[in-house]
Write a protein that holds these residues in place. Sequence first.
Motif, PDB file in Angstrom:
ATOM      1  N   PRO A  94      59.301  -1.287  27.835  1.00  6.22           N
ATOM      2  CA  PRO A  94      58.090  -2.066  28.081  1.00  6.22           C
ATOM      3  C   PRO A  94      57.120  -1.406  29.051  1.00  6.22           C
ATOM      4  N   ARG A  95      57.661  -0.784  30.102  1.00  9.77           N
ATOM      5  CA  ARG A  95      56.758  -0.224  31.117  1.00  9.77           C
ATOM      6  C   ARG A  95      55.823   0.833  30.531  1.00  9.77           C
ATOM      7  N   GLU A  96      56.310   1.610  29.565  1.00 13.67           N
ATOM      8  CA  GLU A  96      55.480   2.651  28.977  1.00 13.67           C
ATOM      9  C   GLU A  96      54.269   2.035  28.262  1.00 13.67           C
ATOM     10  N   VAL A  97      54.506   0.936  27.545  1.00 14.64           N
ATOM     11  CA  VAL A  97      53.407   0.252  26.854  1.00 14.64           C
ATOM     12  C   VAL A  97      52.461  -0.367  27.878  1.00 14.64           C
ATOM     13  N   GLU A  98      53.036  -0.952  28.926  1.00 18.37           N
ATOM     14  CA  GLU A  98      52.208  -1.559  29.976  1.00 18.37           C
ATOM     15  C   GLU A  98      51.317  -0.519  30.653  1.00 18.37           C
ATOM     16  N   ASP A  99      51.879   0.662  30.883  1.00 23.66           N
ATOM     17  CA  ASP A  99      51.083   1.718  31.513  1.00 23.66           C
ATOM     18  C   ASP A  99      49.864   2.069  30.678  1.00 23.66           C
ATOM     19  N   VAL A 100      50.026   2.088  29.374  1.00 25.11           N
ATOM     20  CA  VAL A 100      48.891   2.389  28.496  1.00 25.11           C
ATOM     21  C   VAL A 100      47.879   1.243  28.532  1.00 25.11           C
ATOM     22  N   LEU A 101      48.353   0.007  28.510  1.00 23.32           N
ATOM     23  CA  LEU A 101      47.438  -1.135  28.571  1.00 23.32           C
ATOM     24  C   LEU A 101      46.630  -1.124  29.865  1.00 23.32           C
ATOM     25  N   TYR A 102      47.271  -0.738  30.932  1.00 25.85           N
ATOM     26  CA  TYR A 102      46.571  -0.699  32.218  1.00 25.85           C
ATOM     27  C   TYR A 102      45.459   0.355  32.241  1.00 25.85           C
ATOM     28  N   GLU A 103      45.501   1.284  31.307  1.00 27.02           N
ATOM     29  CA  GLU A 103      44.424   2.276  31.232  1.00 27.02           C
ATOM     30  C   GLU A 103      43.135   1.670  30.683  1.00 27.02           C
ATOM     31  N   HIS A 104      43.239   0.517  30.018  1.00 27.17           N
ATOM     32  CA  HIS A 104      42.035  -0.116  29.462  1.00 27.17           C
ATOM     33  C   HIS A 104      41.224  -0.751  30.603  1.00 27.17           C
ATOM     34  N   PRO A 105      39.922  -0.535  30.644  1.00 31.38           N
ATOM     35  CA  PRO A 105      39.122  -1.015  31.788  1.00 31.38           C
ATOM     36  C   PRO A 105      39.077  -2.527  31.949  1.00 31.38           C
ATOM     37  N   ALA A 106      39.391  -3.283  30.903  1.00 36.45           N
ATOM     38  CA  ALA A 106      39.306  -4.743  31.010  1.00 36.45           C
ATOM     39  C   ALA A 106      40.606  -5.399  31.446  1.00 36.45           C
ATOM     40  N   VAL A 107      41.707  -4.650  31.445  1.00 37.86           N
ATOM     41  CA  VAL A 107      43.026  -5.243  31.696  1.00 37.86           C
ATOM     42  C   VAL A 107      43.309  -5.332  33.191  1.00 37.86           C
ATOM     43  N   ARG A 108      43.685  -6.534  33.605  1.00 36.44           N
ATOM     44  CA  ARG A 108      44.070  -6.742  35.002  1.00 36.44           C
ATOM     45  C   ARG A 108      45.581  -6.672  35.170  1.00 36.44           C
ATOM     46  N   GLU A 109      46.289  -7.404  34.354  1.00 35.31           N
ATOM     47  CA  GLU A 109      47.752  -7.402  34.390  1.00 35.31           C
ATOM     48  C   GLU A 109      48.279  -7.355  32.962  1.00 35.31           C
ATOM     49  N   ALA A 110      49.457  -6.766  32.815  1.00 39.56           N
ATOM     50  CA  ALA A 110      50.066  -6.683  31.491  1.00 39.56           C
ATOM     51  C   ALA A 110      51.580  -6.729  31.616  1.00 39.56           C
ATOM     52  N   ALA A 111      52.199  -7.398  30.688  1.00 37.97           N
ATOM     53  CA  ALA A 111      53.665  -7.430  30.604  1.00 37.97           C
ATOM     54  C   ALA A 111      54.044  -7.392  29.136  1.00 37.97           C
ATOM     55  N   VAL A 112      55.053  -6.617  28.821  1.00 39.71           N
ATOM     56  CA  VAL A 112      55.454  -6.398  27.431  1.00 39.71           C
ATOM     57  C   VAL A 112      56.894  -6.845  27.241  1.00 39.71           C
ATOM     58  N   VAL A 113      57.138  -7.552  26.156  1.00 45.09           N
ATOM     59  CA  VAL A 113      58.487  -8.026  25.828  1.00 45.09           C
ATOM     60  C   VAL A 113      58.742  -7.817  24.342  1.00 45.09           C
ATOM     61  N   GLY A 114      60.002  -7.888  23.986  1.00 46.62           N
ATOM     62  CA  GLY A 114      60.368  -7.882  22.580  1.00 46.62           C
ATOM     63  C   GLY A 114      60.493  -9.302  22.078  1.00 46.62           C
ATOM     64  N   VAL A 115      59.966  -9.561  20.899  1.00 47.91           N
ATOM     65  CA  VAL A 115      60.066 -10.885  20.302  1.00 47.91           C
ATOM     66  C   VAL A 115      60.701 -10.743  18.929  1.00 47.91           C
ATOM     67  N   PRO A 116      61.398 -11.788  18.448  1.00 50.87           N
ATOM     68  CA  PRO A 116      62.071 -11.695  17.149  1.00 50.87           C
ATOM     69  C   PRO A 116      61.090 -11.386  16.026  1.00 50.87           C
ATOM     70  N   ASP A 117      61.541 -10.536  15.114  1.00 50.54           N
ATOM     71  CA  ASP A 117      60.730 -10.166  13.957  1.00 50.54           C
ATOM     72  C   ASP A 117      61.655 -10.128  12.748  1.00 50.54           C
ATOM     73  N   GLU A 118      61.285 -10.804  11.690  1.00 46.92           N
ATOM     74  CA  GLU A 118      62.167 -10.946  10.535  1.00 46.92           C
ATOM     75  C   GLU A 118      62.503  -9.600   9.898  1.00 46.92           C
ATOM     76  N   TYR A 119      61.546  -8.676   9.920  1.00 48.30           N
ATOM     77  CA  TYR A 119      61.755  -7.388   9.269  1.00 48.30           C
ATOM     78  C   TYR A 119      62.332  -6.350  10.222  1.00 48.30           C
ATOM     79  N   ARG A 120      61.763  -6.222  11.431  1.00 50.48           N
ATOM     80  CA  ARG A 120      62.152  -5.156  12.356  1.00 50.48           C
ATOM     81  C   ARG A 120      63.279  -5.555  13.306  1.00 50.48           C
ATOM     82  N   GLY A 121      63.677  -6.822  13.293  1.00 53.46           N
ATOM     83  CA  GLY A 121      64.652  -7.287  14.273  1.00 53.46           C
ATOM     84  C   GLY A 121      63.941  -7.723  15.539  1.00 53.46           C
ATOM     85  N   GLU A 122      63.165  -6.830  16.108  1.00 58.04           N
ATOM     86  CA  GLU A 122      62.303  -7.121  17.248  1.00 58.04           C
ATOM     87  C   GLU A 122      60.982  -6.403  17.043  1.00 58.04           C
ATOM     88  N   THR A 123      59.922  -6.966  17.604  1.00 59.94           N
ATOM     89  CA  THR A 123      58.660  -6.260  17.633  1.00 59.94           C
ATOM     90  C   THR A 123      58.051  -6.400  19.023  1.00 59.94           C
TER      91      THR A 123
END
Length: 552
Positions: free
Chosen positions: A466-495
Amino acid sequence: MSVYAQRPWLKLYSAGVPADIAPEFDTMLDLFRASVRRAPESIAIKYFDGALTLAELDERSDALAAALAERGFGRGDRLAVYTQNNPAFVIALLAAWKLGGAAVAVNPMNKHRELAYLLADSGAKALVCLEELYAAVARDVIASGETAVETVVTCSPLDGQTRDDPRLFASTVRARHEGTLDLEELIARYRGRRPEPVRPSGDDVAVLTYTSGTTGVPKGAMNTHRTMAFNSQTYRDWMGLTPQDSVLGVAPLFHITGLVGHVGIALLLGCPLIIAHRFEPNVVMDAIREHRPTFTVGSITVFISLSQLPGVTKEDWSSFRMIYSGGAPIPPAVTEAFLEKTGIYIHNIYGLTETNSPSHAVPLGRRAPVDPNTGALSVGVPVFNTVVRIVGDDGRELPPGEVGEIVTSGPQVIPGYWNKPEATAESLPGGELRTGDVGFMDEDGWFYLVDRKKDMINAAGYKVWPREVEDVLYEHPAVREAAVVGVPDEYRGETVKAFVSLKPGAQATEEELIEFCRARMAAYKYPRMIEFLDELPKTPTGKILRRELRNR
């Protein structure tokens, strides 16, 4: 006596060392050379309408090795391989080993930041990559001076075909790039030449495969010749594979499943490895119909995709003697649906990059039980010479039925991470792997995976930190805070899902942020969903609570 010392799974399978393990036969190069001596004219690789025999694969890898040696590549050096499932991948592996070097397996979906890190961390001296990946990514990385790469060899997905396949390559054009060498031209120029003979030792690194760890920084797992050779033979003996079998390469070859469960088996047995550049369901199904493979192992999402194609019948699957699946949890209902659709029971398998693919597998011909309490399908029993314990947070060994961390030791476990002694000490204390996965063993010795101890996201077998994705989101000028999690996905197991709060007065849409991440990350990493919140939940000390977000 410990319940694990009693090894109750011996009731299920006669465990023991694979047949051919011996001090003089414990490197991947030994396995390949034995196959070449035994049957040089046997087919080694089938790639669309093209084929390479073992002798031709030996000759081509000799030529590449001679070319690299002339340019200063030698024992202990690293050769990065940045391709799809092409013959060039296997040629490059063998060339590195013939010079006493190691390969660095690079995900072809990696972008500039990811590739630059892997090349710099591994200290790769040479790079073999697809022409299109050189143009899109690698050229700028090399030009930046961030790496030690001195030689770049490019290849085309068209190499190895008699007739360019229009289904994947209609718009592909060969392109020579300044400062690079062409693989096919090198092979033609150095054909018939052999490098000075070098025999790696079993303890030498064969491949560095990068996996994320507790800090989110990718770590190079040192997959040695001995650990890879052991589990290549584990596949052979556990599943009863012979030179008359053929292996369908549905897993990416840069992934440990592809490296050992596809390439390792094929080199050991001297049987055909069937590959088709990348996974495109209709193309792979055509390959199944044309080449009639008998074995494969891959993520369950692969088999769901293939079985649900229009017009697919049980006859299409009739060449397979067995199919194994690992990399992502399999719901019991999926195995039943696949069995009804294809007539084949999918056997479960479990392992990690650090265990060179399998540490557990369902014995051939047995059906994995379903735990009545959790509904989980068993991942199998420990394979040859492998001891698995379930331990609590205090390190105490737990009895059957109790949930704890899965801890594995055996001949397939890596010795450590590349240049990371602290991470090695943390994850491999005393050579025993702390997997970070949570599970339990039942009274009969079957193991079940319940959850992951860490926050790692498993999207169709690909691991996302998750931290790697959050680091990229934080590069966007509009983002103040970001947190990434895995959620159930019928095809991928998690997305991947991101929760974002914006800076005061700033604006951004879900589509904009997804596209922002997509342009900067491998395809399996970027978030598929983004939810905007005014404030993200935090602890009193200000740490964002991913657990609360996941529970939403």
